[in-house]
Write a protein that holds these residues in place. Structure first.
Motif, PDB file in Angstrom:
ATOM      1  N   ILE A  89      -2.131 -30.615 -12.230  1.00 48.20           N
ATOM      2  CA  ILE A  89      -3.493 -30.152 -12.521  1.00 48.20           C
ATOM      3  C   ILE A  89      -4.243 -29.631 -11.297  1.00 48.20           C
ATOM      4  O   ILE A  89      -4.932 -28.626 -11.371  1.00 48.20           O
ATOM      5  N   ARG A 115       0.508 -34.324 -15.907  1.00 48.06           N
ATOM      6  CA  ARG A 115      -0.604 -33.432 -15.621  1.00 48.06           C
ATOM      7  C   ARG A 115      -1.399 -33.923 -14.431  1.00 48.06           C
ATOM      8  O   ARG A 115      -1.801 -33.154 -13.570  1.00 48.06           O
ATOM      9  N   TYR A 132      -3.022 -24.847 -14.575  1.00 52.37           N
ATOM     10  CA  TYR A 132      -2.466 -25.814 -15.527  1.00 52.37           C
ATOM     11  C   TYR A 132      -3.604 -26.524 -16.272  1.00 52.37           C
ATOM     12  O   TYR A 132      -4.668 -26.751 -15.688  1.00 52.37           O
ATOM     13  N   HIS A 133      -3.321 -26.889 -17.495  1.00 54.43           N
ATOM     14  CA  HIS A 133      -4.283 -27.669 -18.290  1.00 54.43           C
ATOM     15  C   HIS A 133      -3.667 -28.966 -18.788  1.00 54.43           C
ATOM     16  O   HIS A 133      -4.328 -29.982 -18.880  1.00 54.43           O
ATOM     17  N   TYR A 134      -2.361 -28.885 -19.141  1.00 53.88           N
ATOM     18  CA  TYR A 134      -1.663 -30.038 -19.721  1.00 53.88           C
ATOM     19  C   TYR A 134      -0.246 -30.128 -19.137  1.00 53.88           C
ATOM     20  O   TYR A 134       0.318 -29.123 -18.664  1.00 53.88           O
ATOM     21  N   HIS A 160      -4.735 -41.838 -24.902  1.00 56.06           N
ATOM     22  CA  HIS A 160      -5.223 -41.264 -23.644  1.00 56.06           C
ATOM     23  C   HIS A 160      -6.743 -41.092 -23.739  1.00 56.06           C
ATOM     24  O   HIS A 160      -7.253 -40.645 -24.781  1.00 56.06           O
ATOM     25  N   GLU A 162      -8.859 -38.961 -22.926  1.00 55.97           N
ATOM     26  CA  GLU A 162      -9.451 -37.669 -23.310  1.00 55.97           C
ATOM     27  C   GLU A 162      -9.210 -37.328 -24.783  1.00 55.97           C
ATOM     28  O   GLU A 162      -9.758 -36.341 -25.284  1.00 55.97           O
ATOM     29  N   SER A 163      -8.376 -38.098 -25.457  1.00 58.13           N
ATOM     30  CA  SER A 163      -8.033 -37.734 -26.836  1.00 58.13           C
ATOM     31  C   SER A 163      -9.102 -38.165 -27.819  1.00 58.13           C
ATOM     32  O   SER A 163      -9.677 -39.245 -27.679  1.00 58.13           O
ATOM     33  N   ASP A 169      -3.470 -37.332 -30.198  1.00 59.42           N
ATOM     34  CA  ASP A 169      -2.723 -37.662 -28.978  1.00 59.42           C
ATOM     35  C   ASP A 169      -1.219 -37.602 -29.260  1.00 59.42           C
ATOM     36  O   ASP A 169      -0.444 -37.025 -28.482  1.00 59.42           O
ATOM     37  N   HIS A 172       0.057 -33.993 -29.723  1.00 63.89           N
ATOM     38  CA  HIS A 172       0.312 -33.303 -28.448  1.00 63.89           C
ATOM     39  C   HIS A 172       1.534 -33.876 -27.744  1.00 63.89           C
ATOM     40  O   HIS A 172       2.290 -33.142 -27.100  1.00 63.89           O
ATOM     41  N   LYS A 176       4.944 -32.000 -26.431  1.00 67.46           N
ATOM     42  CA  LYS A 176       5.472 -32.159 -25.063  1.00 67.46           C
ATOM     43  C   LYS A 176       6.964 -32.510 -25.138  1.00 67.46           C
ATOM     44  O   LYS A 176       7.759 -31.990 -24.364  1.00 67.46           O
TER      45      LYS A 176
END
Ligand code: FAD
Length: 308
Positions: A89, A115, A132-134, A160, A162-163, A169, A172, A176
Motif C-alpha cells: 500500500i 496490502r 495499490y488499493h488491495y 477486517h 475496514e469491512s 470480507d 473479497h 484474492k
C-alpha cells in the motif's frame, strides 16, 4: 546441518503433510543497530526446527532488506522453509517489482502477499493516484513476475476493520484466493470457536484453500492492550482473568501465557487442524516453551480414541 531440500519447500506442500506442523513468525529490526540481536533471536527460533518461519515486512518498506537478510539467513543456515512477507500500500509498482526481483535472487519460494495498513498520511489523498488499493493487486503482480511463488494471504476471523460486514470480507477474500493465494493465515485469535465458525463460513462460501490459525502467546501484561488494539481480537474472560491475576508478575505471566497458547493449539489439533502459526515475536524462550509443552502431542499420530 539440515534436511536436504527442506529449505526450498513450498508452504503448500508442507501443509499437505499429515503430521502436525508448528510455524513461527519473527519481525525484522527497525534499525541497523538492532540487526544482530534480531539475527541471534531468529536463529535460536530456527534451531527449534519449526515447519516454516515467516518474517514480517515493515509497513513503509524501509526495512525490506532486513526482511530478506533475516529470512535468507534462517533458510540457508538452518534449512527452515521461509515465508517472506511483502506489503504494497505505501509503495509503488517499481519498488515492489524491485523487491520481487530481490526475492527471486535470494531463492525465496514463499511470499505472504499483504496490502498493509493504510498510512494516516494517505487517507486524505486521492485514492485514484495510489498504485495499490488491495492485496489482490500484489497477488496479481506476483503471479506475473515470472516465478512460480507459493503465495499466502491474510484473513480475519473477526472481520477486517475496514469491512462493512463478514459476508463482504469473505467475498473479497475469495477473489484474492481466486487470483492465486494458495493458503491463508488468520489474524490472531484467542478464542478457538471464532476460528472454527470462520472456517465453516469460508468453506460454505467455497474458499477451499488451507487456513492456518494464528496464535499469539501473551506473555506480558503490557502486551494485552497493544495486541487488542492492533488486531481488534476478542479477549475471552478466561484469559482476562489470567492477565488480571498475573499481569504484574512477569515470570508467572510468561508461564500462564505459554500454557494458554499451548492449550489453544491442543484444542485446534484435537479438532482436526494440523498446522498452527505462532506469533512468536522474536522470543525464542516463548517459542521453545510452547514447543516443549506440546512435545508429546506433536509426536502423537492421532489415532481416534474409542470411548468405552
Ligand atoms: P486486503 O486483502 O486487501 O483486505 C483489506 C480490506 O479490504 C479488507 O477489509 C477487505 O475485505 C477489503 N477489500 C479487499 N478487496 C476489496 C475490493 N476489491 N473492494 C473493496 N474492499 C476490498 N502488515 C504489515 O505491514 N506487515 C506484515 O508483515 C503483516 N503481516 C500480516 C500477517 C497476517 C497473517 C495478518 C493477518 C496481517 C498482517 N499484516 C501485516 C497486517 C495487514 O497488512 C493489515 O491487516 C491490512 O490492513 C490488510 O492487509 P490484507 O493483505 O489483509 O488486505
Amino acid at each position: 546441518m539440515y534436511e536436504n531440500g527442506r529449505s526450498n519447500m513450498k508452504i503448500i506442500d508442507i501443509l499437505k503433510k499429515p503430521e502436525f506442523g508448528l510455524s513461527f513468525e519473527v519481525f525484522p529490526p527497525k534499525k541497523e543497530t538492532g540487526y544482530e540481536s534480531v539475527r541471534l533471536a531468529t536463529e535460536e527460533i530456527a534451531r527449534l526446527k519449526p515447519s516454516f518461519m515467516s518474517v514480517t515486512y515493515g509497513a513503509g518498506g524501509g526495512t525490506s532488506a532486513y526482511t530478506l537478510n533475516i529470512g535468507k539467513n534462517i533458510k540457508d543456515k538452518y534449512g527452515v522453509p521461509l515465508l517472506a512477507h511483502l506489503t504494497c500500500i505505501s509503495s509503488d509498482r517499481e519498488k515492489v517489482r524491485a523487491q520481487i526481483e530481490a526475492m527471486k535472487e535470494a531463492g525465496i519460494e514463499n511470499v505472504m502477499a499483504l496490502r498493509g495498513d493504510i498510512p494516516a498520511e494517505m487517507s486524505d489523498s486521492d485514492r485514484s493516484s495510489w498504485d495499490y488499493h488491495y492485496a489482490i493487486e500484489l497477488v496479481r503482480q506476483l503471479k506475473e513476475s515470472g516465478k512460480d511463488f507459493c503465495i499466502g494471504g491474510a484473513c480475519y476471523p473477526e472481520v477486517h476493520p475496514e469491512s462493512v460486514n463478514q459476508r463482504e470480507d469473505i467475498r473479497h477474500l475469495k477473489e484474492k484466493v481466486e487470483a492465486g493465494v494458495e493458503f491463508l493465515t488468520t489474524q490472531m485469535v484467542f478464542d478457538n470457536s471464532l476460528f472454527f465458525t470462520f472456517l465453516y463460513k469460508l468453506r460454505e462460501a467455497g474458499v477451499t484453500v488451507p487456513v492456518i490459525p494464528g496464535i499469539m502467546p501473551i506473555t506480558n501484561g503490557n502486551q494485552v492492550e497493544r495486541a487488542i488494539k492492533l488486531s481488534g481480537a476478542f479477549m475471552p474472560q478466561r484469559f482476562r482473568a489470567i492477565v488480571d491475576r498475573f499481569g504484574n508478575d512477569p515470570v508467572a505471566m510468561k508461564q500462564a501465557g505459554i500454557i494458554y497458547a499451548a492449550d489453544q493449539i491442543i484444542d485446534l489439533y484435537a479438532n482436526g487442524i494440523t498446522n498452527v502459526h505462532v506469533y512468536s515475536m522474536n522470543k525464542p524462550d516463548v517459542a521453545a516453551g510452547i514447543q516443549k509443552s506440546l512435545a508429546d502431542v506433536m509426536r502423537s499420530d492421532v489415532q481416534t480414541c474409542e470411548y468405552t
